[in-house]
Design a protein around this motif. Structure first.
Motif, short mmCIF file in Angstrom:
data_model
loop_
_atom_site.label_atom_id
_atom_site.label_comp_id
_atom_site.label_asym_id
_atom_site.label_seq_id
_atom_site.Cartn_x
_atom_site.Cartn_y
_atom_site.Cartn_z
N SER A 62 -11.09 -1.85 -5.23
CA SER A 62 -10.31 -1.62 -3.83
C SER A 62 -9.71 -3.44 -4.76
O SER A 62 -10.21 -4.51 -5.96
CB SER A 62 -11.01 -2.13 -2.95
N VAL B 93 1.65 2.92 -2.44
CA VAL B 93 1.41 3.21 -3.80
C VAL B 93 -0.18 3.54 -4.38
O VAL B 93 -0.88 3.34 -3.21
CB VAL B 93 2.24 3.23 -5.41
N ASP B 94 -1.28 4.43 -4.48
CA ASP B 94 -2.04 4.60 -5.03
C ASP B 94 -2.44 4.33 -6.19
O ASP B 94 -1.94 4.20 -7.28
CB ASP B 94 -2.70 6.16 -4.85
N THR B 95 -2.69 2.97 -5.59
CA THR B 95 -4.10 2.08 -6.64
C THR B 95 -4.84 2.35 -7.55
O THR B 95 -5.57 2.63 -8.19
CB THR B 95 -3.87 0.68 -6.68
N GLY B 96 -6.17 3.46 -6.98
CA GLY B 96 -7.20 4.21 -7.09
C GLY B 96 -8.68 2.94 -6.54
O GLY B 96 -8.75 2.30 -6.34
N SER B 97 -9.40 4.05 -6.03
CA SER B 97 -11.27 3.33 -6.13
C SER B 97 -11.83 4.22 -5.80
O SER B 97 -11.88 5.60 -6.09
CB SER B 97 -10.84 2.86 -3.78
N ASP C 282 -4.54 10.07 -11.67
CA ASP C 282 -5.77 9.30 -11.61
C ASP C 282 -5.41 7.74 -11.37
O ASP C 282 -6.57 7.34 -12.68
CB ASP C 282 -6.55 10.16 -12.84
N PRO C 283 -4.91 7.02 -10.17
CA PRO C 283 -5.27 5.54 -10.70
C PRO C 283 -6.38 4.82 -10.95
O PRO C 283 -7.23 5.16 -10.59
CB PRO C 283 -4.35 4.50 -9.17
N GLN C 284 -6.25 3.54 -12.08
CA GLN C 284 -7.31 3.45 -11.18
C GLN C 284 -7.28 1.82 -11.40
O GLN C 284 -6.28 1.27 -12.04
CB GLN C 284 -8.40 3.65 -12.87
N GLY D 196 0.14 5.25 -9.51
CA GLY D 196 1.34 6.38 -8.31
C GLY D 196 0.93 7.73 -9.00
O GLY D 196 1.72 8.58 -8.56
N ARG E 223 0.79 -1.67 -0.01
CA ARG E 223 -0.01 0.08 -0.16
C ARG E 223 0.85 1.25 -0.16
O ARG E 223 0.19 2.47 0.77
CB ARG E 223 -0.75 -0.16 0.87
#
Length: 447
Positions: free
Chosen positions: A202, A39-43, A318-320, A315, A37
């Protein structure tokens, strides 16, 4: 704590391809950041966007594949169009559309139709037309049909698999003696699919939906099989796409086969119980290409399971996370493309909502081969009251349609949106899959 990704089945290629260790190390770095966790992977827990990709082979008025240079000019002139492995292929896509808003499914239908009509018009202006079959019946299943000037990967990747293809595999397949080549990965250039990319809320949900999509795949293929004719030959199979994928890309060693380990196509050996297990499966596959700055997305892009998780723009701002569903052949019309996408999306969400237990993976493999060989004419496994049962395919598909309906309702589809696709699904139970319809039509013509 044991070290993650301590080994890779791809290590046996390191002497021939000295950059492989570097590519694996770069993949591991991003994979570990996601697992930790870091890096941001988006949610996006409120909406459920879907984007559709469609591949089409193009044929001239003379019945020949569209020339690669003309195909390349079309792609270069139209932003959003993509090259594909086949020299006569073009990929188009819809924008992402939120299924949960009012009329969301109808917007997907309209987007598929409008994008396809626009492609038909542009291809038609060159004196050609699009082929609405999952296998182009006039393209050779070898290197003659592949792109050679669009992207290096369309030369390097097929050649890698041909060079390292497992010994002892058949060169030709098909009923009645086998006349269809399956030994060259470039032969996939005559295959065309319709795929969806669905928002996941998620990493944990993405893993859940991935496993459900592996179960859904054979049901969708059985009802949507549309790839029977190849290289001027009737293969005798309802949908040959997955079969050619499997035989042409098998680079496993005899030891890996005897241990029951799978390759990078089709279905895995078992379900993915953790995200780490999913990443380990990617880590086991050779990178083939040396693109250090894209090591992580490249590992996903060269991972041709029937379904896969894609972590996009990790990272960045706008991660998705999306689930990509891959086994469906392109359908006879844009409305049928939409109907089968609605079935596949609805089935995954419906199974999730209903808490349907996962079918044992060996039986999913059985279902996949039955679907590819027989379409709606075979037998399929399904879960009944927590236990697997084998029934005629049409009976099983009738039950799976109710699951897909539930999923569409969960996503907010209206009665009218469900009724529109339900009519097509029900027709498939009566008339058979598209391959059967085409075969019987030709049979009547030829007597």
């Amino acid at each position: 704590m044991p070290q993650r990704f301590s080994t890779s089945r791809a290590e046996r290629f390191d002497t021939l391809y000295p950059f492989f260790p570097e590519m694996r190390a770069l993949f591991r770095k991003t994979a570990e950041q996601i697992l930790d966790r870091a890096v941001d992977t988006g949610s996006n827990p409120t909406s459920r966007r879907v984007g559709i990709e469609l591949e089409f082979s193009c044929m001239t008025q003379e019945g020949e594949p569209l020339d690669e240079d003309r195909r390349n000019a079309l792609v270069e002139a139209n932003p959003g169009y993509q090259f594909e492995l086949g020299a006569a292929q073009i990929e188009i896509m819809t924008p992402p559309i939120d299924l949960t808003v009012m009329g969301g499914f109808g917007r997907v239908r309209d987007a598929i139709r409008s994008q396809t009509e626009l492609l038909k018009s542009r291809v038609g202006a060159t004196g050609a037309s699009i082929v609405r079959l999952g296998s182009d019946p006039l393209v050779h299943t070898d290197e003659r049909g592949r792109s050679v000037r669009a992207k290096d990967r369309y030369v390097l990747v097929p050649d890698f698999h041909r060079r390292h293809r497992r010994e002892g595999l058949p060169t030709f397949i098909g009923r009645d003696g086998g006349l269809i080549r399956c030994d060259h990965a470039a032969g996939l250039g005559m295959m065309s699919s319709v795929q969806y990319n669905l928002d996941c809320h998620s990493p944990e949900e993405a893993l859940e939906l991935l496993n459900l999509a592996l179960v859904s795949g054979p049901y969708a293929v059985a009802m949507g099989a549309n790839a029977r004719f190849v290289d001027g030959v009737d293969s005798g199979y309802a949908d040959i796409r997955g079969i050619v994928w499997e035989f042409s890309h098998d680079i496993r060693t005899p030891g890996e086969v005897s241990r029951g380990l799978s390759g990078r196509t089709g279905l895995p050996t078992g379900y993915f119980r953790t995200l780490e297990a999913y990443f380990e499966d990617l880590h086991d596959q050779p990178s083939i290409l040396h693109i250090p700055e894209a090591a992580f997305p490249l590992a996903t892009g060269l991972y041709w399971r029937d379904a896969r998780i894609k972590f996009l723009r990790v990272g960045e701002l706008d991660p998705q996370i999306v689930l990509e569903f891959r086994p469906l052949s392109v359908q006879p019309s844009s409305l049928e493309d939409y109907a089968m996408v609605a079935f596949a999306v609805g089935h995954v969400i419906g199974a999730q909502a209903a808490g349907i237990p996962l079918l044992p993976m060996p039986l999913v493999h059985d279902n996949r081969w039955s679907a590819m060989m027989f379409g709606t004419r075979g037998e399929l496994w399904q879960m009944n009251d927590g236990n697997p049962v084998l029934l005629p395919a049409r009976d099983v598909l009738r039950e799976q349609i109710t699951v897909a309906e539930r999923g569409m309702r969960e996503l907010g589809a209206s009665h009218e949106e469900i009724a529109e696709v339900r009519e097509i699904w029900d027709d498939r139970l009566v008339d058979g899959c598209p391959s059967d319809v085409v075969f019987h039509r030709l049979q009547r013509m030829w007597g």
